[in-house]
Design a protein around this motif. Structure first.
Motif, PDB file in Angstrom:
ATOM      1  N   LEU A 154       0.820  -1.207   0.000  1.00 17.24           N
ATOM      2  CA  LEU A 154       0.000   0.000   0.000  1.00 17.24           C
ATOM      3  C   LEU A 154       0.859   1.264   0.000  1.00 17.24           C
ATOM      4  N   ALA A 155       2.030   1.198   0.627  1.00 16.52           N
ATOM      5  CA  ALA A 155       2.898   2.376   0.687  1.00 16.52           C
ATOM      6  C   ALA A 155       3.381   2.807  -0.679  1.00 16.52           C
ATOM      7  N   LEU A 156       3.259   1.925  -1.688  1.00 13.60           N
ATOM      8  CA  LEU A 156       3.666   2.308  -3.033  1.00 13.60           C
ATOM      9  C   LEU A 156       2.842   3.469  -3.566  1.00 13.60           C
ATOM     10  N   VAL A 157       1.576   3.542  -3.177  1.00 15.92           N
ATOM     11  CA  VAL A 157       0.698   4.576  -3.735  1.00 15.92           C
ATOM     12  C   VAL A 157       1.114   5.973  -3.275  1.00 15.92           C
ATOM     13  N   PRO A 158       1.157   6.276  -1.963  1.00 17.31           N
ATOM     14  CA  PRO A 158       1.605   7.625  -1.572  1.00 17.31           C
ATOM     15  C   PRO A 158       3.069   7.880  -1.927  1.00 17.31           C
ATOM     16  N   LEU A 159       3.902   6.835  -1.886  1.00 15.83           N
ATOM     17  CA  LEU A 159       5.308   7.040  -2.203  1.00 15.83           C
ATOM     18  C   LEU A 159       5.497   7.406  -3.672  1.00 15.83           C
ATOM     19  N   THR A 160       4.824   6.695  -4.565  1.00 14.52           N
ATOM     20  CA  THR A 160       4.932   7.002  -5.990  1.00 14.52           C
ATOM     21  C   THR A 160       4.390   8.391  -6.308  1.00 14.52           C
ATOM     22  N   ALA A 161       3.237   8.727  -5.743  1.00 17.66           N
ATOM     23  CA  ALA A 161       2.657  10.043  -5.982  1.00 17.66           C
ATOM     24  C   ALA A 161       3.541  11.155  -5.429  1.00 17.66           C
ATOM     25  N   ALA A 162       4.131  10.943  -4.245  1.00 19.15           N
ATOM     26  CA  ALA A 162       4.988  11.967  -3.651  1.00 19.15           C
ATOM     27  C   ALA A 162       6.265  12.168  -4.465  1.00 19.15           C
ATOM     28  N   VAL A 163       6.876  11.072  -4.902  1.00 23.70           N
ATOM     29  CA  VAL A 163       8.099  11.194  -5.711  1.00 23.70           C
ATOM     30  C   VAL A 163       7.800  11.881  -7.042  1.00 23.70           C
ATOM     31  N   ALA A 164       6.689  11.514  -7.671  1.00 24.99           N
ATOM     32  CA  ALA A 164       6.324  12.159  -8.933  1.00 24.99           C
ATOM     33  C   ALA A 164       6.047  13.648  -8.739  1.00 24.99           C
ATOM     34  N   THR A 165       5.400  14.004  -7.638  1.00 22.42           N
ATOM     35  CA  THR A 165       5.136  15.420  -7.360  1.00 22.42           C
ATOM     36  C   THR A 165       6.423  16.189  -7.116  1.00 22.42           C
ATOM     37  N   ALA A 166       7.320  15.617  -6.325  1.00 18.98           N
ATOM     38  CA  ALA A 166       8.593  16.284  -6.058  1.00 18.98           C
ATOM     39  C   ALA A 166       9.406  16.466  -7.332  1.00 18.98           C
ATOM     40  N   PHE A 167       9.390  15.467  -8.211  1.00 23.32           N
ATOM     41  CA  PHE A 167      10.148  15.583  -9.464  1.00 23.32           C
ATOM     42  C   PHE A 167       9.524  16.608 -10.400  1.00 23.32           C
ATOM     43  N   SER A 168       8.196  16.657 -10.444  1.00 23.55           N
ATOM     44  CA  SER A 168       7.523  17.572 -11.360  1.00 23.55           C
ATOM     45  C   SER A 168       7.621  19.024 -10.907  1.00 23.55           C
ATOM     46  N   LEU A 169       7.562  19.264  -9.588  1.00 22.96           N
ATOM     47  CA  LEU A 169       7.556  20.631  -9.061  1.00 22.96           C
ATOM     48  C   LEU A 169       8.929  21.093  -8.580  1.00 22.96           C
ATOM     49  N   ARG A 170       9.969  20.354  -8.874  1.00 17.87           N
ATOM     50  CA  ARG A 170      11.305  20.747  -8.419  1.00 17.87           C
ATOM     51  C   ARG A 170      11.692  22.092  -9.034  1.00 17.87           C
ATOM     52  N   PRO A 171      12.426  22.938  -8.307  1.00 19.34           N
ATOM     53  CA  PRO A 171      12.878  24.226  -8.856  1.00 19.34           C
ATOM     54  C   PRO A 171      13.794  23.997 -10.054  1.00 19.34           C
TER      55      PRO A 171
END
Length: 390
Positions: A154-171
């Motif tokens: 189950l931890a794959l879901v928030p972990l994948t979404a969080a990593v994708a968000t951090a990569f997309s919104l990185r400065p």
């Protein structure tokens, strides 16, 4: 705590988007848990359980994409005047958006866990047929489920979404490079020929490796009927879908070029320039939507030709999650594009442009995208099904 306080004070539309992310995470988490339940109830069918788990990659990727699009349009993730002085620079805002995405998805997977345990009868209630025709046998009712393994999955879901968000919104403009969010980008994207080439290669691979007849038993099965998938068919579909996604920005830019062709009037010129400038922002979500629509159309055609392989309830849940996420992501990208053009729209209104002109320009952009993307999506879907149903 700051992420929770910002969530409480958010606009209702922002809260609705986050609720949608939680619902998508819940659906994806339930599918992941169903693979654990199936593995627990059928220990001799490890291969089938593994294929079920691999099919969860599609809703997982769609959930991550929707979470990223929601985070990009969240006003709390934008750098406002005075935030840097308060210690909220671009990096901390990215971390804040990442934490908000993780918490939103965590709420969804916890609800999925409670529902999964309740339907199995592990919370005291009797196990039986769940809603939407889900048999308790699919969830492994009566067989112990490794809780640690289920939580790790189950931890794959928030972990994948969080990593994708951090990569997309990185400065991206720390070393003096131009900010992609503030400078207009009218240069044509370079992915159109590569996307078309990949889509054509995927269709060729699928045609070469397809079983040839609909009754041969080698059709593409979805969850519930997962064994016997030709690897070439799966690879061809994946390659064609990736080609459509890669070609998305170029197709949107092409629509803008077509609107500006010849001697355009003010309405066509305005619509075309907007599409060219926003092709990088709108192209990928629209490409994903076209790819999913093409795959859904092809899957329906294939299963109509093979009535012995019906859609299962878990297939319906996975398809609903994917379709809802990619559609919501496309609409969210359109709202993001509209917000990015707010200053331009205000300037046009000051120059005397009426609201009806702006509405007609938006309708013209939508119509041009439909005229280009809809036939292309249908063509790819039809060509993908030809080797499988004939």
């Amino acid at each position: 705590m700051l992420a929770l306080r910002l969530a409480r004070g958010s606009h209702p539309l922002v809260l609705l988007r986050r609720l949608g992310v939680s619902a998508a995470a819940a659906g994806t988490g339930f599918l992941l848990l169903s693979t654990v339940g199936h593995a627990a109830g059928h220990p001799t069918s490890a291969d089938e359980s593994l294929v079920r788990l691999l099919w969860c990659a599609a809703p997982l990727a769609a959930t991550a994409q929707y979470a990223v699009s929601t985070a990009r349009t969240d006003p709390a993730a934008r750098l406002q005047r005075g935030m840097t002085a308060a210690g909220l620079g671009p990096l901390r805002l990215t971390l804040l958006a990442t934490a908000s995405t993780a918490l939103t998805c965590l709420l969804g997977v916890l609800l999925a866990l409670l529902g999964f345990l309740r339907l199995r009868g592990d919370l005291g209630g009797p196990a039986g047929d769940a809603p939407f025709g889900i048999d308790s046998d699919l969830l492994g009712a009566g067989h112990p489920v490794p809780l640690v393994g289920a939580l790790m999955l189950l931890a794959l879901v928030p972990l994948t979404a969080a990593v994708a968000t951090a990569f997309s919104l990185r400065p991206r403009n720390e070393a003096g490079s131009p900010d992609d969010e503030t400078l207009p980008r009218t240069a044509p994207p370079s992915g159109l020929p590569w996307g078309i080439a990949l889509a054509a290669a995927g269709l060729a691979i699928e045609a070469y490796t397809s079983p040839g007849t609909a009754g041969s038993g080698g059709l593409l099965p979805l969850p519930g009927r997962l064994i016997g998938s030709p690897p070439g068919v799966l690879a061809g579909w994946a390659l064609s879908a990736f080609g459509l996604v890669l070609a998305g920005p170029g197709l949107v830019h092409l629509c803008g070029r077509l609107l500006c062709a010849g001697r355009p009037g003010g309405l066509r010129l305005l619509s075309g320039r907007v599409l060219q400038e926003e092709s990088h922002r709108l192209g990928r979500p629209l490409g994903v939507l076209c790819a999913v629509a093409s795959a859904a159309y092809a899957a329906v055609k294939v299963y109509e030709a093979s009535p012995t392989r019906p859609f299962g309830p878990l297939t319906a849940i996975g398809a609903a999650v994917v379709l809802a996420c990619v559609t919501a992501s496309a609409f969210t990208a359109a709202l993001e594009s509209r917000a990015a053009r707010a200053h331009t729209t205000a300037a046009l209104r000051r120059l005397g442009a009426s609201a009806s002109v702006l509405h007609r320009a938006a309708a013209l952009r939508t119509l041009s995208l439909l005229l280009v993307l809809a036939p292309l999506t249908w063509t790819v879907a039809e060509m993908a099904t030809l080797p499988l149903v004939h």
